[in-house]
Motif scaffolding. Structure first.
Motif, PDB file in Angstrom:
ATOM      1  N   SER A 171       0.828  -1.207   0.000  1.00 40.72           N
ATOM      2  CA  SER A 171       0.000   0.000   0.000  1.00 40.72           C
ATOM      3  C   SER A 171       0.864   1.260   0.000  1.00 40.72           C
ATOM      4  CB  SER A 171      -0.938   0.018   1.214  1.00 40.72           C
ATOM      5  OG  SER A 171      -0.229   0.352   2.382  1.00 40.72           O
ATOM      6  N   PHE A 227       0.178   3.826   1.630  1.00 33.07           N
ATOM      7  CA  PHE A 227       0.190   4.235   3.037  1.00 33.07           C
ATOM      8  C   PHE A 227       1.396   3.637   3.774  1.00 33.07           C
ATOM      9  CE2 PHE A 227      -1.119   3.542   7.467  1.00 33.07           C
ATOM     10  CZ  PHE A 227      -1.441   4.840   7.838  1.00 33.07           C
ATOM     11  N   LYS A 258      -6.363   1.983  -7.577  1.00 32.18           N
ATOM     12  CA  LYS A 258      -7.139   2.898  -6.736  1.00 32.18           C
ATOM     13  C   LYS A 258      -8.600   2.486  -6.826  1.00 32.18           C
ATOM     14  CE  LYS A 258      -3.936   6.667  -7.471  1.00 32.18           C
ATOM     15  NZ  LYS A 258      -3.701   7.999  -7.971  1.00 32.18           N
ATOM     16  N   THR A 269     -10.579   0.897  -0.790  1.00 30.09           N
ATOM     17  CA  THR A 269      -9.244   0.474  -0.365  1.00 30.09           C
ATOM     18  C   THR A 269      -8.247   1.608  -0.541  1.00 30.09           C
ATOM     19  OG1 THR A 269      -8.645  -0.372  -2.548  1.00 30.09           O
ATOM     20  CG2 THR A 269      -9.649  -1.944  -1.021  1.00 30.09           C
ATOM     21  N   LYS A 270      -7.169   1.513   0.217  1.00 30.56           N
ATOM     22  CA  LYS A 270      -6.087   2.490   0.059  1.00 30.56           C
ATOM     23  C   LYS A 270      -5.369   2.204  -1.252  1.00 30.56           C
ATOM     24  CE  LYS A 270      -5.443   3.140   4.948  1.00 30.56           C
ATOM     25  NZ  LYS A 270      -5.038   2.454   6.128  1.00 30.56           N
TER      26      LYS A 270
END
Length: 143
Positions: A52, A54, A96, A100-101
């Protein structure tokens, strides 16, 4: 069949107890002062894992050495994280979705040596090292 939780624990004790890394929450991130290790566990037939945006944003290349250390069945597959991200995690290949991230999806292939394939562009491949546990331990002790 093992649960996702059970599969995520494969060789986790080695990362924590032997390498002295601390897991960040229940993520695939393991760290100490000098190292950032992204360590997904790949235990299923599909041989896939995600990274991810993130989690990747937590890596600080100015103060840490970064590594991808895939726990693939009972094998470790390893690469330098900066080199891997530059080649395999292109912005246009990021997934994307609404719930979801943003992330990238990969699979492990063994033809003939171990390498990672980006699922959004199967031509994009990255060869990995296959160190033994002893070699991984020796490598991290030198850092």
């Amino acid at each position: 069949m093992a649960t996702a939780r059970e599969m995520s624990l494969v060789n986790k004790d080695f990362l924590v107890e032997e390498l002295g890394l601390k897991q960040q929450g229940n993520s695939t991130i393991f760290m100490n002062e000098d190292c950032f290790v992204l360590s997904p566990s790949v235990q299923r037939y599909e041989k896939g894992f995600d990274v991810s945006e993130f989690n990747l944003a937590k890596f600080d290349p100015e103060r840490q050495q970064g590594f991808l250390l895939v726990r693939y069945m009972d094998t470790f597959l390893m690469a330098k994280l900066e080199s891997f991200t530059k080649k395999m995690m292109l912005p246009e290949l990021q997934i994307k979705k609404k719930n979801t991230k943003p992330h990238w999806k990969f699979t492990v292939a063994e033809n003939p040596a171990y390498h990672i394939v980006n699922t959004q562009n199967k031509e994009l491949r990255y060869r990995l090292q296959e160190p033994t546990k002893k070699q991984v331990l020796s490598f991290f002790k030198k850092l």
